[in-house]
Design a protein around this motif. Structure first.
Motif, PDB file in Angstrom:
ATOM      1  N   GLU A   1       0.898  -1.430   0.069  1.00 21.07           N
ATOM      2  CA  GLU A   1      -0.200  -0.452   0.382  1.00 21.07           C
ATOM      3  C   GLU A   1       0.960   1.003  -0.235  1.00 21.07           C
ATOM      4  O   GLU A   1       1.892   1.585   0.946  1.00 21.07           O
ATOM      5  CB  GLU A   1      -0.422   0.307   0.898  1.00 21.07           C
TER       6      GLU A   1
ATOM      7  N   GLY B   1      -5.622   3.531  -1.480  1.00 21.08           N
ATOM      8  CA  GLY B   1      -6.744   4.014  -0.945  1.00 21.08           C
ATOM      9  C   GLY B   1      -6.827   5.737  -1.195  1.00 21.08           C
ATOM     10  O   GLY B   1      -5.703   5.676  -0.456  1.00 21.08           O
TER      11      GLY B   1
ATOM     12  N   TYR C   1      -9.802   2.240  -4.270  1.00 22.44           N
ATOM     13  CA  TYR C   1      -9.075   2.104  -4.547  1.00 22.44           C
ATOM     14  C   TYR C   1      -8.060   2.069  -6.195  1.00 22.44           C
ATOM     15  O   TYR C   1      -9.171   1.694  -7.443  1.00 22.44           O
ATOM     16  CB  TYR C   1      -9.038   0.928  -4.574  1.00 22.44           C
TER      17      TYR C   1
END
Length: 180
Positions: A82, A119, A157
């Motif tokens: 991420e 995100g 996302y």
């Protein structure tokens, strides 16, 4: 502008100051209390130990940061990260985010990571534009998943394939280091 690996003692306070407004007055971050410099230092150490944590400096001042961390805890996700980037409000629109991401993504490729996921609390057209300029593609959204600043917010996302040529089975990602 210089992009370099973050150092907890040197950079934590500046990163915390850049991040605080996103926590205090926007839904960009779902944290409710901004972390102090000590907590930020711990985050830098934790993320840099296995992934990357970078800062951008102009004239000796930290003006932005970007980092990568585990996407999820289960071992099958070991090749997914991420990513996130934050830029000081006085330096947005000047290519700082793009420069940070370019270096971050190159270092992640060199480590052997395959997929980067971002995100983004919606709406956030500037962040969406940055991610899409960097090659990220939208893959879906969680609707009304977080309550902050008086309302429910969606999180979209975006995903970027870092290494489409990754071997099967893949080698474990390498520890952090300078780009290859």
């Amino acid at each position: 502008m210089t992009i370099r690996s973050a150092e907890p003692d040197r950079d934590a306070a500046a990163c915390a100051a850049i991040y605080a407004p996103s926590v205090e007055s926007t839904p960009i971050s779902f944290e409710l209390e901004p972390p102090d410099a000590a907590e930020f230092g711990r985050r830098i150490e934790r993320y840099a130990a296995t992934h990357q944590f970078l800062v951008a400096e102009e004239g000796g001042e930290v003006v932005g940061y970007a980092y990568a961390c585990r996407w999820r805890e289960r071992p099958a996700y070991d090749w997914a990260v991420e990513v996130s980037v934050y830029v000081d409000s006085g330096h947005t629109g000047n290519g700082v985010g793009r420069a940070l991401y370019a270096e971050l993504l190159e270092r992640l490729r060199a480590q052997g990571f395959r997929v980067a996921v971002a995100g983004i609390t919606l709406p956030n057209p500037a962040s969406v534009a940055l991610h899409e300029r960097m090659g990220f593609e939208p893959i879906g959204a969680l609707r009304a998943v977080g309550w902050k600043v008086g309302g429910w917010h969606d999180v979209g996302y975006w995903q970027l394939l870092l290494r489409p040529d990754a071997a099967d089975p893949p080698a474990p990602p390498l520890p952090p280091g300078p780009p290859a």
